[in-house]
Write an enzyme that holds these catalytic residues in place. Structure first.
Site, PDB file in Angstrom:
ATOM      1  N   ASN A 128       0.939  -0.838   0.085  1.00  0.00           N
ATOM      2  CA  ASN A 128      -0.047  -0.496   0.678  1.00  0.00           C
ATOM      3  C   ASN A 128       0.781   1.365  -0.150  1.00  0.00           C
ATOM      4  OD1 ASN A 128      -2.067   1.972   0.554  1.00  0.00           O
ATOM      5  ND2 ASN A 128      -2.511   1.566   2.381  1.00  0.00           N
ATOM      6  N   LYS A 182      -0.213   4.193  -0.267  1.00  0.00           N
ATOM      7  CA  LYS A 182      -0.468   5.297   0.264  1.00  0.00           C
ATOM      8  C   LYS A 182      -0.250   6.694  -0.555  1.00  0.00           C
ATOM      9  CE  LYS A 182       0.114   3.344   4.494  1.00  0.00           C
ATOM     10  NZ  LYS A 182      -0.421   3.697   5.586  1.00  0.00           N
ATOM     11  N   HIS A 191      -9.551   1.042   5.149  1.00  0.00           N
ATOM     12  CA  HIS A 191      -7.978   1.422   5.355  1.00  0.00           C
ATOM     13  C   HIS A 191      -8.719   2.540   6.842  1.00  0.00           C
ATOM     14  CE1 HIS A 191      -4.452   2.195   6.670  1.00  0.00           C
ATOM     15  NE2 HIS A 191      -3.823   1.601   5.734  1.00  0.00           N
ATOM     16  N   GLU A 236      -6.612   4.722   7.900  1.00  0.00           N
ATOM     17  CA  GLU A 236      -6.600   6.350   7.339  1.00  0.00           C
ATOM     18  C   GLU A 236      -7.837   7.164   6.802  1.00  0.00           C
ATOM     19  OE1 GLU A 236      -2.895   5.362   5.632  1.00  0.00           O
ATOM     20  OE2 GLU A 236      -1.693   5.333   7.032  1.00  0.00           O
ATOM     21  N   GLU A 259      -5.356  -4.824  10.715  1.00  0.00           N
ATOM     22  CA  GLU A 259      -5.009  -3.803  10.754  1.00  0.00           C
ATOM     23  C   GLU A 259      -4.280  -2.841  12.533  1.00  0.00           C
ATOM     24  OE1 GLU A 259      -2.246  -2.887   6.990  1.00  0.00           O
ATOM     25  OE2 GLU A 259      -4.008  -1.524   7.490  1.00  0.00           O
ATOM     26  N   GLY A 308       2.660   2.587  10.553  1.00  0.00           N
ATOM     27  CA  GLY A 308       3.108   3.911  10.415  1.00  0.00           C
ATOM     28  C   GLY A 308       3.894   4.192  11.386  1.00  0.00           C
ATOM     29  N   SER A 344       3.916  -1.930  10.359  1.00  0.00           N
ATOM     30  CA  SER A 344       5.050  -1.793  10.933  1.00  0.00           C
ATOM     31  C   SER A 344       5.747  -3.100   9.977  1.00  0.00           C
ATOM     32  CB  SER A 344       4.715  -1.776  12.240  1.00  0.00           C
ATOM     33  OG  SER A 344       4.957  -0.215  12.395  1.00  0.00           O
TER      34      SER A 344
END
Ligand code: PGA
Length: 252
Positions: free
Chosen positions: A9, A11, A97, A99, A169, A175, A215
C-alpha cells in the site's frame, strides 16, 4: 481462495518517475524469484494505475487500488469508480483502511457500499479492520474487530464473502514502527477466522486469506507470516523500498 499474499500500500507517496522506477525494479526482482504460487499486489496512487497495469501485464504482480467510490459512474467530482478500475485490469481495492476511516470519516455503511460496488464489478476488496490502542488497552479489541466485520461484510452471501481478502491492521501499529507481536497477530487472525466460521462455516473460513498489516518489515515478516492464521501482509512504508519489499515477499 486462501493464498499467501504480500500487498504493498503505497499510500500518497512517490512522483510518477519514482513510481515507475520502483515498480520496474520490483517487477525485475520478482522475475528472479520463485513465487511458489504466492501473490504480490501493488496498490499505487490512482494516477499511476495505468502505468502499473501496463508493467503488470509482463510481470508477476497484480494491481490494486487504494480507494473507490461506490457507484459505477455519475456526478461525484474527484472520485474513481469500480467499473473504471475493472476496465483497467485492477483486480483489488483496499477498503476500510484506518486512515480513510479517520481522516475521511468513512463509516461502516459507506464501507459496506464500497464492498458491494467492488464485488458487483468483479474487483476484490481487501477489507481492513483493527482496533486503536485505547480500545486494546480497554480489552475491547476483539469486539471492535468483530463489529467492523459484521457492519461492513456480514451482509454478504457466502459466494461473495468467499471472494474477499481481510487485512487485520491494528491502528497502533500502522506507521509507528511497533508491530503486533506474532502472538497478538495470530490470536486476532484466529479470532477473525473463528467468527467467520460461525457465520459462513468452516470451509469458507479456512479458505479465506487474512493478511497482517502494521509496521511489517523485512525483519519481522518471516516471523509474522509463519503463524498458522497469518497468510501474508499488507505493507505500507516498507513497500516503498525495492529491496525491503522483495525481502518481505521472499518471507512468504
Ligand atoms: P505500515 O502501514 O506498514 O507503514 O505500518 C501499513 C498500512 O497502513 O497498510
Amino acid at each position: 481462495m486462501r493464498k499467501k499474499i504480500v500487498a504493498g500500500n503505497w499510500k500518497m507517496n512517490k512522483t510518477f518517475e519514482e513510481a515507475e522506477e520502483l515498480i520496474t525494479e520490483i517487477a525485475d526482482g520478482l522475475d528472479e524469484m520463485d513465487l511458489n504460487g504466492h501473490g504480490v499486489i501493488l496498490c499505487p496512487p490512482a494516477l499511476y494505475i495505468e502505468m502499473a497495469t501496463d508493467v503488470a501485464e509482463e510481470s508477476l504482480f497484480e494491481v490494486g487500488a487504494q480507494n473507490v467510490y461506490p457507484a459505477d459512474s455519475g456526478a461525484f467530482t474527484g472520485e474513481i469508480s469500480p467499473l473504471m478500475l475493472k476496465k483497467l485490469n485492477v483486480g483489488y481495492c483496499i477498503v476500510g483502511h484506518s486512515e480513510r476511516r479517520k481522516y475521511f470519516q468513512e463509516d461502516a455503511l459507506f464501507l459496506k457500499q464500497k464492498v458491494d460496488a467492488l464485488l458487483r464489478n468483479g474487483v476484490i476488496p481487501i477489507f481492513c479492520c483493527g482496533e486503536t490502542l485505547p480500545e486494546r488497552e480497554a480489552g475491547n479489541h476483539f469486539r471492535i474487530v468483530e463489529d467492523q466485520l459484521i457492519a461492513s461484510l456480514f451482509h454478504l452471501d457466502a459466494a461473495d464473502f468467499s471472494k474477499i481478502i481481510i487485512a487485520y491492521e491494528p491502528v497502533w501499529a500502522i506507521g509507528t514502527g511497533v508491530n503486533a507481536t506474532k502472538e497478538q497477530a495470530q490470536e486476532m487472525h484466529a479470532f477473525i477466522r473463528e467468527r467467520i466460521s460461525g457465520k459462513y462455516g468452516v470451509a469458507i473460513a479456512q479458505d479465506l486469506t487474512i493478511l497482517y498489516g502494521g509496521s511489517c518489515n523485512a525483519k519481522n515478516a518471516a516471523e509474522l507470516f509463519s503463524q498458522p492464521d497469518v497468510d501474508g501482509g499488507l505493507i505500507g512504508g516498507a513497500s516503498l523500498k525495492t529491496e525491503e519489499f522483495l525481502q518481505i515477499v521472499a518471507s512468504l
